[in-house]
Design an enzyme around this catalytic site. Structure first.
Site, PDB file in Angstrom:
ATOM      1  N   ASP A  17       0.814  -1.291   0.139  1.00 48.05           N
ATOM      2  CA  ASP A  17      -0.002   0.022  -0.094  1.00 48.05           C
ATOM      3  C   ASP A  17       1.008   1.128  -0.037  1.00 48.05           C
ATOM      4  OD1 ASP A  17      -2.677   1.234   0.447  1.00 48.05           O
ATOM      5  OD2 ASP A  17      -1.944   1.926   2.235  1.00 48.05           O
ATOM      6  N   GLU A  44       1.597  -0.401  -4.820  1.00 49.69           N
ATOM      7  CA  GLU A  44       0.880   0.830  -5.052  1.00 49.69           C
ATOM      8  C   GLU A  44       1.810   2.038  -5.555  1.00 49.69           C
ATOM      9  OE1 GLU A  44      -3.209   2.650  -3.692  1.00 49.69           O
ATOM     10  OE2 GLU A  44      -1.708   2.361  -2.204  1.00 49.69           O
TER      11      GLU A  44
END
Length: 705
Positions: free
Chosen positions: A351, A388
């Protein structure tokens, strides 16, 4: 003989508890002969105390200060003897300066969780009301590594062959329609493995399953009166421990075994497990947040701080983990090695991974040591690493993320291009040609497998809502609809929200099928969002991070209610997995290097061999030559895909096939449910082999065989 060793016996005693000098490595609590070895790092603490509890007790049964001679460098360690491993909970008190300007926030009155704890107690059952007066709410425990894996090991499926399914453990089975014995848990997910297998996906990407506190920032919804929670889980309390509240057996402390059983059964069914990991921040928030662990152990080491001692906030959540500090970097490595080796995890999605490439002062690094270490680590050598490639501080690295020959990326530009093309925006054909080829404009050196293709994910509209709402509707989040993205590239097909208009509903289903078709014929690695295959709706909410209800739960009645979508998705996934020409590990070369008479890929329009890439074009087609599948190593059929996002039907002239082959229809999204797609191997022979009328806003897939 073990009991002849000198380290088998204590040298010290405190309040009846016997102990001796410990081993500095490994960090954490480790069972050793006749005791437990405790080891923890702090660079600035002046002293450290080990705090021991009986499980669930309000008060500790002993607190043992580390003697000065037990500290080696900046590591405190001791072995404590004759402890009840299964009933033990432990923590630390750290003493030192409280001087925020200098980066120090020590507070000896707080009992701290061990960053290396393998199990955390205190939030054992999802939504069980916490005792807010508990002096130690997140309790470190021991894990027992005695699980019988039999012959299981990570599957090591080639990444180009994956079809990823992004899902939430609780949301998948919590809805009453799931009819599983233990809804919302690892056990419940395990009961639904047959569904995943029938759908055809071969990798589940689990939203965070590390221990987090669902009660964090809890409040009441102004529109529904429901309790709003930290539902997604992007706020880590501890990086090594699975979330107890996701285990039916969490109240018995058996979450480790329950999760391992799930992974073992997924592997038996050919399904890999990828974890969504959140190393960019922790649950401690900014200077107003709680002190749980890192802040009280060594604030200046674990967090990026401004010169004034405040927290950099590149995560958008209050703090930023200092990942390129060598101590923190080693913790991240130790953590991922632990999950790969002890839980047989197949891959990790990071993330806001751009943060992992920032220096300790927040500036982007040209050669981030953490990313390089992860790419070259021997234990992680076969794990998928997916970034990401952006953060909340404005660092956007899609196409330029430091890859070291290993990293793939969530391709945000794929999402944006496909969405704009689907809503008939002008000027998108050129971009779409790049996207269906695996984005060589972004990943020329890295190949198409660097691109994780997706149209929807947990963060944003669901696929159904993408074609049912022009605007976000997040009022239930209690933030006056100010949260969530505004640039959704969505189109409601003529009506905002639910409607009984059959024409609009048909168009919405067709757009969902168009999306699935494009996603599953694109080079790269496709990722579906849980429930998109059955038209799951979030009622226009594009930021459901706090909603533990129907907005996020998979409604299993929709499998039957939207059987046309499910049937289309299932057949498209099996089509992709049946045709290696759709899963190239390298970029196309645009020429006939196999002597088949056709280049590996060619582009077409309403005229064969003539693709209109102009600003006004909203349609194109491409032809894949099966003789070039996987660089010509395997043979496949010819595959022709026509995409028409113009608002009227268009006749496409079909490229001529070799004399021994004929065109067969596999999918036509313009047709009603019974005729929109065929089972693999049962495609329909075309009566007209020279051209095909592709309906308005439709996708057609043909096979030449």
């Amino acid at each position: 003989m073990l009991d002849n060793r000198i380290d088998y016996y204590p040298t010290h005693e405190h309040q009846g508890i016997k102990f001796r000098r410990g081993h500095t490595l490994p960090f954490g609590a480790t069972m050793v002969a006749n005791g437990v070895n405790f080891s923890i790092f702090s660079s600035a603490a002046t002293n450290c105390t080990l705090v021991l509890f009986e499980r669930g007790a309000d008060e500790p049964f002993v607190e043992i200060p580390f003697p000065d001679e037990f500290r080696i460098g900046n590591v405190y360690s001791m072995i404590v003897f004759e402890l009840d491993y299964e009933r033990l909970e432990y923590g630390y008190r750290m003493d030192g300066p409280y001087n925020p300007t200098a980066g120090h926030r020590f507070n000896k009155s707080i009992i701290l969780s061990d960053p290396y704890a393998k199990v955390i107690g205190g939030r054992d059952t999802w939504l069980a009301k916490p005792n807010w007066d508990n002096i130690y709410p997140y309790r470190s425990r021991l894990a027992f590594e005695d699980f019988d894996w039999e012959h299981d090991h990570p599957l090591e499926t080639p990444i180009e062959d994956l079809v990823i399914y992004e899902m939430h453990v609780r949301g998948f089975t919590q809805h009453p329609t799931s009819k599983v014995k233990n809804p919302g848990t690892f056990s419940g997910l395990r009961a639904k493995i047959p569904y995943l297998k029938e759908l055809g996906i071969n990798c589940v990407e689990l939203l965070p399953i590390y221990e987090f506190d669902e009660w964090e920032n809890s409040r009441e919804s102004p529109t529904t009166g429901e309790v709003l929670l930290n539902y997604w889980g992007y706020s880590t309390v501890n990086f090594f421990s699975p979330k107890a509240g996701y285990a039916a057996t969490g109240k018995f402390g058996m979450q480790v075994d329950e999760l391992k059983t799930l992974i073992k059964d997924l592997h038996k069914n050919g399904i890999e497990v990828m974890l969504d990991v959140v190393f960019n921040h922790t649950a401690e928030g900014d200077h107003r947040g709680p002190t749980i662990s890192f802040r009280g152990i060594d604030n200046k080491t674990y967090y990026m701080l401004t010169p004034e001692g405040y927290y950099f906030n590149f995560s958008g959540t209050g703090n930023t983990l200092n990942c390129n500090n060598p101590v923190v970097r080693n913790m991240v490595l130790d953590c991922l090695r632990y999950w790969a080796s002890e839980y047989h995890i197949d891959g990790f999605r990071f993330d806001l991974a751009a943060i992992l490439g920032r220096a300790q002062d927040g500036s982007p690094l040209s050669n981030p040591p953490l990313l390089e270490s992860l790419a070259s680590d021997p234990i992680l050598a076969k794990c998928k690493l997916v970034a990401e490639a952006w953060d909340a501080g404005g660092l956007y690295q899609v196409g330029s993320f430091p890859a070291y020959g290993r990293w793939a990326e969530w391709n945000g530009k794929y999402r944006d291009s496909v969405r704009k093309f689907l809503k008939s925006d002008p000027g998108e054909v050129g971009g779409m040609i790049q996207r269906v080829m695996g984005s060589p404009d972004l990943y020329h050196q890295r190949g198409p497998t660097a691109s994780i293709n997706f149209i929807t994910c947990h963060d944003g509209f669901s696929l159904y809502d993408l074609f049912a709402y022009n605007e976000k509707h997040n009022e239930a989040n209690g933030e006056n609809n100010n949260d969530g993205a505004n640039d959704n590239n969505s189109w409601n097909c003529g009506w905002e929200g639910e409607t009984d208009d059959p024409a609009i509903n048909f168009l919405r289903h067709k757009q969902i099928k168009n999306s699935l078709a494009i996603l599953l014929v694109s080079q790269g690695v496709p990722m579906l969002l849980m429930g998109d295959e059955v038209g799951r709706t979030q009622k226009g909410n594009n930021n459901t991070y706090c909603q533990d209800n129907d907005l996020n739960w998979f409604n299993w009645d929709q499998v039957e209610a939207n059987a046309d979508l499910y049937n289309f998705a299932r057949n498209m996934i099996h089509f992709r997995r049946s045709h290696p020409v759709l899963r190239s590990p390298t970029h196309f070369q645009y020429w006939d290097y196999k002597g088949s008479g056709y280049p590996d890929i060619s582009f077409h329009g309403v005229k064969a061999w003539n693709c209109d890439r102009s600003q006004y074009s909203r349609s194109f087609a491409f032809l894949l030559c099966g003789d070039h599948a996987k660089q010509g190593i395997v043979k496949d059929d010819m595959i022709y895909v026509a995409m028409n996002m113009f608002w009227g039907g268009l006749h496409f002239e079909l490229p001529a096939l070799p004399p021994e082959k004929k065109w067969y229809l596999f999918a036509n999204t313009d047709m009603p449910a019974s005729a929109d797609i065929y089972e693999n191997g049962k495609e329909a022979l075309l009566a007209n082999q020279s051209d095909f009328l592709v309906g308005a806003r439709s996708v057609v897939i043909l096979i030449g065989k």
